[in-house]
Structures are given as structure tokens and as C-alpha cells.
Design a protein around this motif. Sequence first.
Motif, PDB file in Angstrom:
ATOM      1  N   TYR A 103      -2.501  12.010 -12.221  1.00  8.44           N
ATOM      2  CA  TYR A 103      -3.630  12.906 -12.476  1.00  8.44           C
ATOM      3  C   TYR A 103      -4.984  12.221 -12.315  1.00  8.44           C
ATOM      4  O   TYR A 103      -6.010  12.823 -12.616  1.00  8.44           O
ATOM      5  CB  TYR A 103      -3.528  13.498 -13.885  1.00  8.44           C
ATOM      6  N   TYR A 104      -5.015  10.990 -11.858  1.00 11.24           N
ATOM      7  CA  TYR A 104      -6.260  10.228 -11.748  1.00 11.24           C
ATOM      8  C   TYR A 104      -7.185  10.888 -10.739  1.00 11.24           C
ATOM      9  O   TYR A 104      -6.796  11.206  -9.619  1.00 11.24           O
ATOM     10  CB  TYR A 104      -5.950   8.791 -11.321  1.00 11.24           C
ATOM     11  N   LYS A 105      -8.448  11.065 -11.151  1.00  7.32           N
ATOM     12  CA  LYS A 105      -9.457  11.644 -10.274  1.00  7.32           C
ATOM     13  C   LYS A 105     -10.693  10.755 -10.306  1.00  7.32           C
ATOM     14  O   LYS A 105     -11.697  11.083 -10.913  1.00  7.32           O
ATOM     15  CB  LYS A 105      -9.809  13.046 -10.726  1.00  7.32           C
ATOM     16  N   GLY A 106     -10.614   9.612  -9.659  1.00  7.43           N
ATOM     17  CA  GLY A 106     -11.754   8.713  -9.607  1.00  7.43           C
ATOM     18  C   GLY A 106     -12.769   9.195  -8.593  1.00  7.43           C
ATOM     19  O   GLY A 106     -12.410   9.697  -7.528  1.00  7.43           O
ATOM     20  N   ASN A 107     -14.039   9.059  -8.929  1.00  7.36           N
ATOM     21  CA  ASN A 107     -15.087   9.512  -8.017  1.00  7.36           C
ATOM     22  C   ASN A 107     -15.136   8.639  -6.765  1.00  7.36           C
ATOM     23  O   ASN A 107     -15.098   9.137  -5.651  1.00  7.36           O
ATOM     24  CB  ASN A 107     -16.445   9.501  -8.721  1.00  7.36           C
ATOM     25  N   THR A 108     -15.245   7.337  -6.972  1.00  7.36           N
ATOM     26  CA  THR A 108     -15.375   6.438  -5.827  1.00  7.36           C
ATOM     27  C   THR A 108     -14.246   5.434  -5.739  1.00  7.36           C
ATOM     28  O   THR A 108     -14.083   4.788  -4.724  1.00  7.36           O
ATOM     29  CB  THR A 108     -16.712   5.663  -5.906  1.00  7.36           C
ATOM     30  N   THR A 109     -13.465   5.291  -6.793  1.00  6.39           N
ATOM     31  CA  THR A 109     -12.401   4.293  -6.791  1.00  6.39           C
ATOM     32  C   THR A 109     -11.042   4.973  -6.868  1.00  6.39           C
ATOM     33  O   THR A 109     -10.899   6.060  -7.428  1.00  6.39           O
ATOM     34  CB  THR A 109     -12.535   3.335  -7.992  1.00  6.39           C
ATOM     35  N   LYS A 110     -10.063   4.312  -6.298  1.00  3.30           N
ATOM     36  CA  LYS A 110      -8.687   4.785  -6.376  1.00  3.30           C
ATOM     37  C   LYS A 110      -8.017   4.138  -7.577  1.00  3.30           C
ATOM     38  O   LYS A 110      -8.506   3.149  -8.121  1.00  3.30           O
ATOM     39  CB  LYS A 110      -7.933   4.406  -5.103  1.00  3.30           C
ATOM     40  N   TYR A 111      -6.883   4.701  -7.978  1.00  2.00           N
ATOM     41  CA  TYR A 111      -6.108   4.107  -9.062  1.00  2.00           C
ATOM     42  C   TYR A 111      -5.603   2.760  -8.569  1.00  2.00           C
ATOM     43  O   TYR A 111      -4.993   2.678  -7.499  1.00  2.00           O
ATOM     44  CB  TYR A 111      -4.950   5.027  -9.448  1.00  2.00           C
ATOM     45  N   PRO A 112      -5.853   1.682  -9.315  1.00  2.00           N
ATOM     46  CA  PRO A 112      -5.489   0.346  -8.832  1.00  2.00           C
ATOM     47  C   PRO A 112      -3.985   0.179  -8.610  1.00  2.00           C
ATOM     48  O   PRO A 112      -3.169   0.635  -9.410  1.00  2.00           O
ATOM     49  CB  PRO A 112      -5.963  -0.582  -9.950  1.00  2.00           C
ATOM     50  N   VAL A 113      -3.632  -0.496  -7.532  1.00  2.00           N
ATOM     51  CA  VAL A 113      -2.232  -0.717  -7.180  1.00  2.00           C
ATOM     52  C   VAL A 113      -1.546  -1.593  -8.230  1.00  2.00           C
ATOM     53  O   VAL A 113      -0.382  -1.374  -8.568  1.00  2.00           O
ATOM     54  CB  VAL A 113      -2.123  -1.358  -5.774  1.00  2.00           C
ATOM     55  N   TYR A 114      -2.276  -2.578  -8.781  1.00  2.00           N
ATOM     56  CA  TYR A 114      -1.647  -3.448  -9.782  1.00  2.00           C
ATOM     57  C   TYR A 114      -1.218  -2.652 -11.016  1.00  2.00           C
ATOM     58  O   TYR A 114      -0.231  -2.984 -11.666  1.00  2.00           O
ATOM     59  CB  TYR A 114      -2.560  -4.618 -10.163  1.00  2.00           C
ATOM     60  N   LYS A 115      -1.929  -1.580 -11.333  1.00  2.00           N
ATOM     61  CA  LYS A 115      -1.520  -0.754 -12.471  1.00  2.00           C
ATOM     62  C   LYS A 115      -0.257   0.041 -12.155  1.00  2.00           C
ATOM     63  O   LYS A 115       0.582   0.249 -13.025  1.00  2.00           O
ATOM     64  CB  LYS A 115      -2.646   0.193 -12.884  1.00  2.00           C
ATOM     65  N   VAL A 116      -0.117   0.470 -10.912  1.00  2.00           N
ATOM     66  CA  VAL A 116       1.116   1.163 -10.510  1.00  2.00           C
ATOM     67  C   VAL A 116       2.300   0.202 -10.625  1.00  2.00           C
ATOM     68  O   VAL A 116       3.362   0.552 -11.143  1.00  2.00           O
ATOM     69  CB  VAL A 116       0.997   1.715  -9.069  1.00  2.00           C
ATOM     70  N   ILE A 117       2.114  -1.027 -10.141  1.00  2.00           N
ATOM     71  CA  ILE A 117       3.169  -2.042 -10.238  1.00  2.00           C
ATOM     72  C   ILE A 117       3.482  -2.328 -11.701  1.00  2.00           C
ATOM     73  O   ILE A 117       4.651  -2.441 -12.088  1.00  2.00           O
ATOM     74  CB  ILE A 117       2.749  -3.322  -9.486  1.00  2.00           C
ATOM     75  N   LEU A 118       2.450  -2.427 -12.545  1.00  2.00           N
ATOM     76  CA  LEU A 118       2.652  -2.654 -13.981  1.00  2.00           C
ATOM     77  C   LEU A 118       3.427  -1.496 -14.607  1.00  2.00           C
ATOM     78  O   LEU A 118       4.312  -1.718 -15.435  1.00  2.00           O
ATOM     79  CB  LEU A 118       1.306  -2.851 -14.679  1.00  2.00           C
ATOM     80  N   ASN A 119       3.127  -0.265 -14.201  1.00  2.00           N
ATOM     81  CA  ASN A 119       3.854   0.897 -14.726  1.00  2.00           C
ATOM     82  C   ASN A 119       5.331   0.832 -14.356  1.00  2.00           C
ATOM     83  O   ASN A 119       6.198   1.103 -15.189  1.00  2.00           O
ATOM     84  CB  ASN A 119       3.250   2.193 -14.197  1.00  2.00           C
ATOM     85  N   VAL A 120       5.617   0.462 -13.118  1.00  2.00           N
ATOM     86  CA  VAL A 120       7.010   0.344 -12.687  1.00  2.00           C
ATOM     87  C   VAL A 120       7.708  -0.759 -13.471  1.00  2.00           C
ATOM     88  O   VAL A 120       8.854  -0.602 -13.912  1.00  2.00           O
ATOM     89  CB  VAL A 120       7.084   0.080 -11.159  1.00  2.00           C
ATOM     90  N   ILE A 121       7.023  -1.881 -13.692  1.00  2.00           N
ATOM     91  CA  ILE A 121       7.602  -2.983 -14.474  1.00  2.00           C
ATOM     92  C   ILE A 121       7.867  -2.541 -15.911  1.00  2.00           C
ATOM     93  O   ILE A 121       8.925  -2.840 -16.478  1.00  2.00           O
ATOM     94  CB  ILE A 121       6.688  -4.225 -14.418  1.00  2.00           C
TER      95      ILE A 121
END
Length: 181
Positions: free
Chosen positions: A119-137
Motif C-alpha cells: 500500500y506504499y504511496k511515496g511521492n518521490t521515493t519507492k519502497y526500499p528494496v532492503y525493507k522488502v528483503i527484511l520482510n521476507v527474512i
Amino acid sequence: MRKKNIFIAVVDFILAGLLLGLGIVMIPEVTDVGNIILLIVIGALLLVYVYYYLLVKVAKKSSGIILILTLIEMIVLTIIAVTCILSEILNKTIIGEGMKILGLAFWIRGVVESFRAYYYKGNTTKYPVYKVILNVILITLGTWFFISNIISNLILVWSLAVIFVIASIAMIILGILKIKK
């Protein structure tokens, strides 16, 4: 200033005595209360996590579905924490193994953060990839900890007893340093 240092040193020595006593009492060969103290400590740590990190840091920045999921996470973890703390009075816990509780907490956090990424809706930034990897971990470790019994409560009790004894030694050293000031 000298009286304040002596007062702090006395408090350090008192805490050192309490921690040493807890460490000794938790040793399985000494008494049988180690598992009860372990569950109380786990419950207290869960409450600190829920009401310091989730409420203060995460829930205030959330809205909509993410806020609802965070509130559900807080409620589930609070119920588990309270039953851990009151396990001796209730004669029952929802989850009695420390690693299962940790696994559930990791899994729930990973799932809620995955929804946050969706549901992330960043204006100029995307959801960081490291956080996606952390979520999977978090989801993977949480599932693994919950399903397997990689570390038993007995090992956790011994570990906590050793931590209490080491903290006791540290408090004695801090008290001595305060007196020497």
C-alpha cells in the motif's frame, strides 16, 4: 554531587544483588521457577516492543489498512504477553515456548510490513528494496522459529540466567566506579 554518586552506587549494588539472585534462582538445578521467569521476561519484552516501538514509532505514522493491521498486531501480541506474564496465575499460556513466541512476533511484523510495502504511496521515493528483503527474512525466520524447536526453553532459561549474572557483575562495577568518582 558526592551524595548523588553514593546514592547511585547503592542503587547499583541493590540491583546487582537482585539480578544475581534472579540469575541463581533461574538455574534449573536450583529451582523450578526458571521457565516462569523466562515467560515473564518474554511477556515484558513483548509489551515494551508493542507499546514503545509499535505504538510510538509505527502506529503514529500509519493510516488506513496499515493502521488496522498494526492495531491487530498490537492486540495479538499484547494478549500473548499478558498470558505469558500471568501464566502462573492462569495455569495456562497461549504459547509456552519462547522461540514460538519470537517466531510469531517476527512473522506478524513481516506480514504487516509486507502490506505496508503493497500500500506504499511515496511521492518521490519507492519502497526500499532492503525493507522488502527484511520482510521476507522476518516471515521466513518467524515461520521457522514457530514450526521448529530450534532453541528449547531450557537453553533460553540458562541463557537468561547467565545474562542476569553478567548484568549483576556489570552493576557492581558501575557501583564501584560511581563511588570512586
